[in-house]
Every structure is written in structure tokens, then in C-alpha cells.
Write a protein that holds these residues in place. Structure first.
Motif, PDB file in Angstrom:
ATOM      1  N   ASN A 215       0.825  -1.211   0.000  1.00  0.00           N
ATOM      2  CA  ASN A 215       0.000   0.000   0.000  1.00  0.00           C
ATOM      3  C   ASN A 215       0.857   1.258   0.000  1.00  0.00           C
ATOM      4  O   ASN A 215       0.561   2.220  -0.714  1.00  0.00           O
ATOM      5  N   ASN A 219       0.887   3.834  -3.144  1.00  0.00           N
ATOM      6  CA  ASN A 219       0.536   5.239  -2.910  1.00  0.00           C
ATOM      7  C   ASN A 219       1.639   6.165  -3.421  1.00  0.00           C
ATOM      8  O   ASN A 219       1.372   7.198  -4.031  1.00  0.00           O
ATOM      9  N   LYS A 272      -8.426  10.124  -4.820  1.00  0.00           N
ATOM     10  CA  LYS A 272      -8.315   9.585  -6.184  1.00  0.00           C
ATOM     11  C   LYS A 272      -9.686   9.490  -6.838  1.00  0.00           C
ATOM     12  O   LYS A 272     -10.708   9.502  -6.157  1.00  0.00           O
ATOM     13  N   GLY A 281      -6.251   1.775   1.731  1.00  0.00           N
ATOM     14  CA  GLY A 281      -4.835   1.429   1.857  1.00  0.00           C
ATOM     15  C   GLY A 281      -4.221   1.859   3.185  1.00  0.00           C
ATOM     16  O   GLY A 281      -3.695   1.038   3.945  1.00  0.00           O
TER      17      GLY A 281
HETATM   18 MG   LIG Z   1      -3.560   3.572  -1.476  1.00  0.00          MG
END
Ligand SMILES: [Mg+2]
Ligand SMILES: Nc1ncnc2c1ncn2[C@@H]1O[C@H](COP(=O)(O)OP(=O)(O)OP(=O)(O)O)[C@@H](O)[C@H]1O
Length: 319
Positions: A215, A219, A272, A281
Motif C-alpha cells: 500500500n 501510494n 483519487k 490502503g
Molecule cells: Mg492507497
């Protein structure tokens, strides 16, 4: 000098001495007071910070309980939706066959007019031809939707209940290296540099730890992709010190606003596009670190990049 003058001078010196002494005493007291005040101010600042942290931890704990409840509620119906969907897919070929035959019949002038009328009625919303062509796509869309719901539910579950049962003595360097291999194709667009030192093993769930690392990497990659003004770079560092195993993931991506930093661990918080991020995440990262009594620090600046530091205390486990 007269005797009177001498007395006067002595008195003056005594008075001056006393004044000097008083002044230096006052100065020392003022300094002490100033130091005490600075210390007090630091303590107040620290308490303020701790208050924010406590509030945040309470909020996260509530969210965790809520998330676990929702995930369990959804899990059961989801299981039978998934399995029934499989059965529906098994019928698919026959259904398409039937629709094709029905389509042929409805256009066949020689069949019984009553049968044609019944068939025509069935075509009212959409034609047999359209249904037979569309049924596969619809099925696939539904399957994709169910797959996504299942992944959200499993994310929610791992956020609220890290799987302790599968814990073992884990070499973080090994987990990191295998995650880097796993994510290699996704990280192709970014220059990744690593500095991975040998670290002590810690007792935890290797899968959950892998998820945490993945994660953080994804990211960082997403942040780099959103910042096109410079070549993307991610640096990964792993080392241990007396107390902790430390993992640092630094990117030169888009960075986070102050609001994002304060909300980053909330389940479903994402900046996002719809369908791109679920916002789970960092919630999973938080869940793991919390369970491991670790710490996470975020140092981020909009337009400059982000450094995330995870500190995990070495935990002795059963061997
Ligand atoms: Mg993420
Ligand atoms: N390295 C980073 N740089 C900039 N922003 C970040 C970074 N890491 C996290 N963020 C911000 O925190 C938000 C939440 O991150 P999180 O990983 O929880 O969800 P997500 O990436 O949006 O979705 P997903 O569930 O797919 O991980 C992101 O949408 C992004 O705004």
C-alpha cells in the motif's frame, strides 16, 4: 578623610553590595522563571499534541468497530451472491441458446400466430437478439462489481482485525524484497532506489505486513504519477535501531495537503478518482501498525513529495 566620611563610605559600600547581591539574585530568579515557563510551554504543546493523538486513536477505534460490523454484515449475503452468480454463469450458454432460438422463432412466419404473439410480448422491453448479445457483458460487469465489493470487505476486515492467528517470526527485509518483486511491473514508470539493511525478525503476520508495504509503495507510485513536472523517484530504506525496525518510503510525488495528512488513515478517505482508489490502503496500514504497537510518521509537502516512516518495535514471538 573624616570618621564620618568613612562611616558614610562603608554604609554606601554595604548598601551597594546588598543591591548587587539582590540584583544577581533577581536575575537568577528571572532566568529560572523563564526556563520554567519555556518548559511549561513545551509541556502544554506536548499535551495538546497528545490530546489530538488520543482523539484520533479513539476515532480510529470507533471506525474500526464500525468497519468490522459492516464488513461482517455484508460478508454473508456477499458469499451467496457470489456463489449464485457462479451458477448463473453455468446457465449462461443455455440461456443464450434459448434466446437465439426465440429470436429465430419470432421472425419465422410459419409458426403458430399465438406462439409468436406470446414471444413478441416477451420482447417488449428489449429484443431477444439484444438480450443474447448483452447477457455476457452484464454478467461480467456484475462479477467485477462483486469482486470489488469482496475486496473492500476483505480490506475492511483486515483493517479492523489484523490476522494475528497466522503470526510468525518475520524477516521484514525478506517481505520487502518479495513485495518489490511482486510490484515490479507496477513500479516500472518510477526510479526506485533501495537501501535494505539486515534487520532483526519480529513476530507478526507476514501477509498483513506485505499488504502494508504494498500500500505504501502503490501510494508513492500514484503520487509520482500525479506529478509530471519531474522524473519520478521512490526511495525505500530499511534498518533497525535499538528499539525499532524502521521502514522509510520517500517519493517526490504530488504531496499531501494538511487536510489529507489529518484524514489519511480514515477508512474510505481518498483523493483519487472514483473507481481508482477505495481509500482503504492507509487504513489497513494504520490497523497493522496499531496492532503491532508501532508508530507512523508522515512528512509531506504539496508539490514536493512525501516521506512515510514506519517504526515497528521488535516483538519476540514463539519460535
Ligand atoms: Mg492507497
Ligand atoms: N505517498 C503519498 N503521496 C501523496 N498522497 C498520498 C500518499 N499516500 C497517501 N496519500 C493520500 O492519502 C489518500 C488515502 O490513501 P489510501 O492508500 O488510504 O487510499 P487510496 O490510495 O486513495 O486508495 P486505495 O484503497 O486504492 O489504497 C490518497 O487518496 C492520497 O490522497
Amino acid at each position: 578623610m573624616t570618621e564620618q566620611n568613612i562611616d558614610y563610605r562603608r554604609a554606601y559600600q554595604r548598601e551597594r553590595f546588598a543591591r548587587d547581591e539582590l540584583e544577581s539574585l533577581l536575575e537568577a530568579q528571572t532566568r529560572r522563571l523563564f526556563e520554567a515557563n519555556t518548559e511549561l510551554q513545551e509541556k502544554v504543546d506536548m499535551l495538546e499534541k497528545q490530546k489530538v493523538l488520543i482523539l484520533k486513536t479513539e476515532k480510529m477505534a470507533t471506525l474500526g468497530t464500525l468497519a468490522a460490523g459492516v464488513a461482517h454484515e455484508i460478508n454473508n449475503p456477499l458469499a451467496y451472491v457470489s456463489s449464485n452468480l457462479e451458477s448463473l454463469f453455468d446457465f449462461n450458454e443455455s440461456l443464450v441458446g434459448l434466446l437465439t432460438i426465440a429470436n429465430e422463432l419470432v421472425n419465422d412466419g410459419s409458426i403458430d400466430p399465438k406462439l409468436r404473439e406470446r414471444l413478441q410480448k416477451l420482447q417488449k422491453p428489449v429484443s431477444f437478439q439484444f438480450m443474447s448479445e448483452d447477457i455476457e457483458d452484464i454478467g461480467q460487469d456484475v462479477q467485477e462489481g462483486v469482486r470489488r465489493i469482496a475486496s473492500i470487505v476483505s480490506n475492511l476486515l483486515s483493517f479492523s482485525r489484523p490476522k494475528e492467528s497466522k503470526s510468525e517470526n518475520v524477516d521484514l527485509a525478506q517481505v520487502l524484497i518479495s513485495i518489490l518483486k511482486l510490484a515490479a511491473s507496477q513500479l516500472r514508470s518510477v526510479a526506485v532506489t533501495t537501501d535494505i539493511k539486515e534487520v532483526r525478525k519480529t513476530y507478526c503476520n507476514a501477509d498483513a505486513l506485505g499488504q502494508v508495504i504494498l500500500n505504501l509503495l502503490l501510494n508513492a507510485k500514484d503520487a509520482c504519477e500525479s506529478e509530471s513536472s519531474r522524473p519520478s523517484q521512490i526511495s525505500i530504506k530499511l534498518y533497525d535501531n535499538e528499539k525499532n525496525i524502521v521502514l522509510k518510503v520517500t517519493d517526490n510525488g504530488i504531496g499531501m495537503s494538511e487536510e489529507t495528512v489529518t484524514r489519511v488513515f480514515e477508512p474510505f478517505f481518498t483523493t483519487k478518482a472514483v473507481g481508482k482508489g477505495t481509500g482503504m490502503g492507509m487504513a489497513i496500514v494504520y490497523g497493522f501498525i496499531e496492532e503491532h504497537d508501532g508508530q507512523i510518521e508522515i512528512d509531506s509537502k504539496l508539490g514536493v513529495g512525501t516521506e512515510i516512516t514506519v517504526k515497528l518495535p521488535v516483538r519476540e514471538g514463539q519460535s
